[in-house]
Write a protein that holds these residues in place. Sequence first.
Motif, PDB file in Angstrom:
ATOM      1  N   TYR A 119       0.331  -8.344  60.562  1.00 54.06           N
ATOM      2  CA  TYR A 119       0.436  -8.891  62.017  1.00 54.06           C
ATOM      3  C   TYR A 119       0.010  -8.076  63.025  1.00 54.06           C
ATOM      4  O   TYR A 119      -1.019  -8.243  63.849  1.00 54.06           O
ATOM      5  N   ILE A 120       0.157  -6.618  62.572  1.00 54.29           N
ATOM      6  CA  ILE A 120      -0.480  -5.608  63.448  1.00 54.29           C
ATOM      7  C   ILE A 120      -2.041  -5.505  63.322  1.00 54.29           C
ATOM      8  O   ILE A 120      -2.802  -5.300  64.335  1.00 54.29           O
ATOM      9  N   HIS A 121      -2.310  -5.436  62.198  1.00 53.07           N
ATOM     10  CA  HIS A 121      -3.735  -5.578  61.812  1.00 53.07           C
ATOM     11  C   HIS A 121      -4.432  -6.642  62.387  1.00 53.07           C
ATOM     12  O   HIS A 121      -5.672  -6.587  63.058  1.00 53.07           O
ATOM     13  N   LEU A 122      -4.020  -7.959  62.459  1.00 51.39           N
ATOM     14  CA  LEU A 122      -4.524  -9.256  62.756  1.00 51.39           C
ATOM     15  C   LEU A 122      -4.662  -8.899  64.339  1.00 51.39           C
ATOM     16  O   LEU A 122      -5.582  -9.276  64.960  1.00 51.39           O
ATOM     17  N   PHE A 123      -3.680  -8.417  65.056  1.00 53.22           N
ATOM     18  CA  PHE A 123      -3.426  -8.353  66.588  1.00 53.22           C
ATOM     19  C   PHE A 123      -4.741  -7.430  67.027  1.00 53.22           C
ATOM     20  O   PHE A 123      -5.571  -7.867  67.976  1.00 53.22           O
ATOM     21  N   PHE A 124      -4.763  -6.210  66.306  1.00 52.20           N
ATOM     22  CA  PHE A 124      -6.096  -5.320  66.633  1.00 52.20           C
ATOM     23  C   PHE A 124      -7.222  -5.817  66.319  1.00 52.20           C
ATOM     24  O   PHE A 124      -8.412  -5.671  67.183  1.00 52.20           O
ATOM     25  N   TYR A 125      -7.613  -6.593  65.131  1.00 47.14           N
ATOM     26  CA  TYR A 125      -8.664  -7.370  64.827  1.00 47.14           C
ATOM     27  C   TYR A 125      -9.085  -8.259  65.897  1.00 47.14           C
ATOM     28  O   TYR A 125     -10.216  -8.214  66.315  1.00 47.14           O
ATOM     29  N   LEU A 126      -8.113  -9.063  66.514  1.00 45.79           N
ATOM     30  CA  LEU A 126      -8.304 -10.075  67.696  1.00 45.79           C
ATOM     31  C   LEU A 126      -8.834  -9.521  68.810  1.00 45.79           C
ATOM     32  O   LEU A 126      -9.513  -9.920  69.564  1.00 45.79           O
ATOM     33  N   ALA A 127      -7.861  -8.293  69.133  1.00 45.18           N
ATOM     34  CA  ALA A 127      -7.969  -7.730  70.357  1.00 45.18           C
ATOM     35  C   ALA A 127      -9.585  -7.098  70.637  1.00 45.18           C
ATOM     36  O   ALA A 127     -10.190  -7.111  71.526  1.00 45.18           O
ATOM     37  N   LEU A 128      -9.962  -6.353  69.404  1.00 42.91           N
ATOM     38  CA  LEU A 128     -11.068  -5.669  69.311  1.00 42.91           C
ATOM     39  C   LEU A 128     -12.305  -6.639  69.390  1.00 42.91           C
ATOM     40  O   LEU A 128     -13.454  -6.229  69.943  1.00 42.91           O
ATOM     41  N   THR A 129     -11.879  -7.546  68.695  1.00 46.94           N
ATOM     42  CA  THR A 129     -13.095  -8.575  68.708  1.00 46.94           C
ATOM     43  C   THR A 129     -13.568  -8.934  70.125  1.00 46.94           C
ATOM     44  O   THR A 129     -14.668  -9.212  70.131  1.00 46.94           O
ATOM     45  N   LEU A 130     -12.211  -9.508  70.675  1.00 45.40           N
ATOM     46  CA  LEU A 130     -12.721  -9.853  72.123  1.00 45.40           C
ATOM     47  C   LEU A 130     -13.394  -8.980  72.732  1.00 45.40           C
ATOM     48  O   LEU A 130     -14.201  -8.950  73.532  1.00 45.40           O
ATOM     49  N   TRP A 159     -24.732  -8.620  68.708  1.00 46.69           N
ATOM     50  CA  TRP A 159     -24.154  -7.647  67.402  1.00 46.69           C
ATOM     51  C   TRP A 159     -22.756  -8.030  67.056  1.00 46.69           C
ATOM     52  O   TRP A 159     -22.461  -7.187  65.998  1.00 46.69           O
ATOM     53  N   PHE A 160     -21.950  -8.415  68.103  1.00 50.77           N
ATOM     54  CA  PHE A 160     -20.594  -8.347  67.682  1.00 50.77           C
ATOM     55  C   PHE A 160     -20.200  -9.092  66.401  1.00 50.77           C
ATOM     56  O   PHE A 160     -18.962  -8.830  65.992  1.00 50.77           O
ATOM     57  N   TYR A 161     -20.864  -9.944  65.875  1.00 50.99           N
ATOM     58  CA  TYR A 161     -20.493 -10.528  64.752  1.00 50.99           C
ATOM     59  C   TYR A 161     -20.343  -9.707  63.409  1.00 50.99           C
ATOM     60  O   TYR A 161     -19.623  -9.855  62.453  1.00 50.99           O
ATOM     61  N   TRP A 162     -21.366  -8.526  63.568  1.00 52.17           N
ATOM     62  CA  TRP A 162     -21.184  -7.484  62.467  1.00 52.17           C
ATOM     63  C   TRP A 162     -20.061  -6.793  62.116  1.00 52.17           C
ATOM     64  O   TRP A 162     -19.432  -6.865  61.082  1.00 52.17           O
ATOM     65  N   PRO A 163     -19.164  -6.318  63.088  1.00 51.68           N
ATOM     66  CA  PRO A 163     -18.030  -5.758  63.066  1.00 51.68           C
ATOM     67  C   PRO A 163     -16.927  -6.690  62.924  1.00 51.68           C
ATOM     68  O   PRO A 163     -16.098  -6.612  62.084  1.00 51.68           O
ATOM     69  N   MET A 164     -17.038  -7.885  63.351  1.00 57.14           N
ATOM     70  CA  MET A 164     -16.193  -9.090  63.121  1.00 57.14           C
ATOM     71  C   MET A 164     -16.179  -9.133  61.594  1.00 57.14           C
ATOM     72  O   MET A 164     -15.155  -9.440  61.008  1.00 57.14           O
ATOM     73  N   LEU A 165     -17.332  -9.380  61.034  1.00 62.86           N
ATOM     74  CA  LEU A 165     -17.411  -9.718  59.482  1.00 62.86           C
ATOM     75  C   LEU A 165     -17.011  -8.705  58.646  1.00 62.86           C
ATOM     76  O   LEU A 165     -16.177  -8.969  57.782  1.00 62.86           O
ATOM     77  N   GLY A 166     -17.047  -7.287  58.983  1.00 62.07           N
ATOM     78  CA  GLY A 166     -16.665  -6.234  58.079  1.00 62.07           C
ATOM     79  C   GLY A 166     -15.399  -6.160  58.123  1.00 62.07           C
ATOM     80  O   GLY A 166     -14.454  -5.936  57.224  1.00 62.07           O
ATOM     81  N   TRP A 167     -14.896  -6.125  59.283  1.00 66.41           N
ATOM     82  CA  TRP A 167     -13.303  -5.965  59.404  1.00 66.41           C
ATOM     83  C   TRP A 167     -12.450  -7.199  59.012  1.00 66.41           C
ATOM     84  O   TRP A 167     -11.450  -7.217  58.344  1.00 66.41           O
ATOM     85  N   GLY A 168     -13.203  -8.461  59.234  1.00 65.49           N
ATOM     86  CA  GLY A 168     -12.561  -9.775  58.740  1.00 65.49           C
ATOM     87  C   GLY A 168     -12.418  -9.472  57.098  1.00 65.49           C
ATOM     88  O   GLY A 168     -11.629 -10.196  56.663  1.00 65.49           O
ATOM     89  N   ILE A 169     -13.452  -9.044  56.586  1.00 68.94           N
ATOM     90  CA  ILE A 169     -13.386  -8.785  55.087  1.00 68.94           C
ATOM     91  C   ILE A 169     -12.402  -8.044  54.811  1.00 68.94           C
ATOM     92  O   ILE A 169     -11.392  -8.320  53.901  1.00 68.94           O
ATOM     93  N   GLY A 170     -12.025  -7.088  55.304  1.00 75.46           N
ATOM     94  CA  GLY A 170     -10.798  -6.088  55.282  1.00 75.46           C
ATOM     95  C   GLY A 170      -9.580  -6.877  55.459  1.00 75.46           C
ATOM     96  O   GLY A 170      -8.449  -6.623  54.849  1.00 75.46           O
ATOM     97  N   LEU A 171      -9.442  -7.562  56.395  1.00 73.58           N
ATOM     98  CA  LEU A 171      -8.443  -8.271  56.888  1.00 73.58           C
ATOM     99  C   LEU A 171      -8.105  -9.440  55.813  1.00 73.58           C
ATOM    100  O   LEU A 171      -6.934  -9.594  55.604  1.00 73.58           O
TER     101      LEU A 171
END
Length: 100
Positions: free
Chosen positions: A26-37, A52-64
Motif C-alpha cells: 500500500y505504501i508502494h501504491l501510494f507513492f506510485y500514484l502520488a509521483l505519477t500525478l 513522456w510521463f507514461y514511461w515512468p508510469m509503465l516501468g514503475w507499474g510493472i514493478g508494482l
Amino acid sequence: MEPTKFNDHEKYREAKKQVQELKGFYIHLFFYLALTLYFIYLNLTYSPQHIWFYWPMLGWGIGLFFHASKVFNFFPFLDKKWEEKKIQEYMNQTKNNQNE
C-alpha cells in the motif's frame, strides 16, 4: 499443550508477516500514484509538446504489478509453500522408488 502454543505463535508470525507485506504494498501504491500525478503535472506544465510521463508510469507499474502478485499471490506456483510442497513431493517419490 506446547505444540498448540508453538502452532499459534507460528500462525501469528505468518499473519504479521502478511500484514507487513500488505502495508509495504500500500505504501508502494501510494507513492506510485502520488509521483505519477507529479510527473503528469511536470510534463504538462513544462514540456507539453513532448509527452513522456507514461514511461515512468509503465516501468514503475510493472514493478508494482510484481509486488502485488507477490503480496496477493496471483501466481501460487511461485509461493514458498508451493516450493516446499513440491520438494516434499519429490522427496516422497524418490523414497517410494527406492522402496520398490
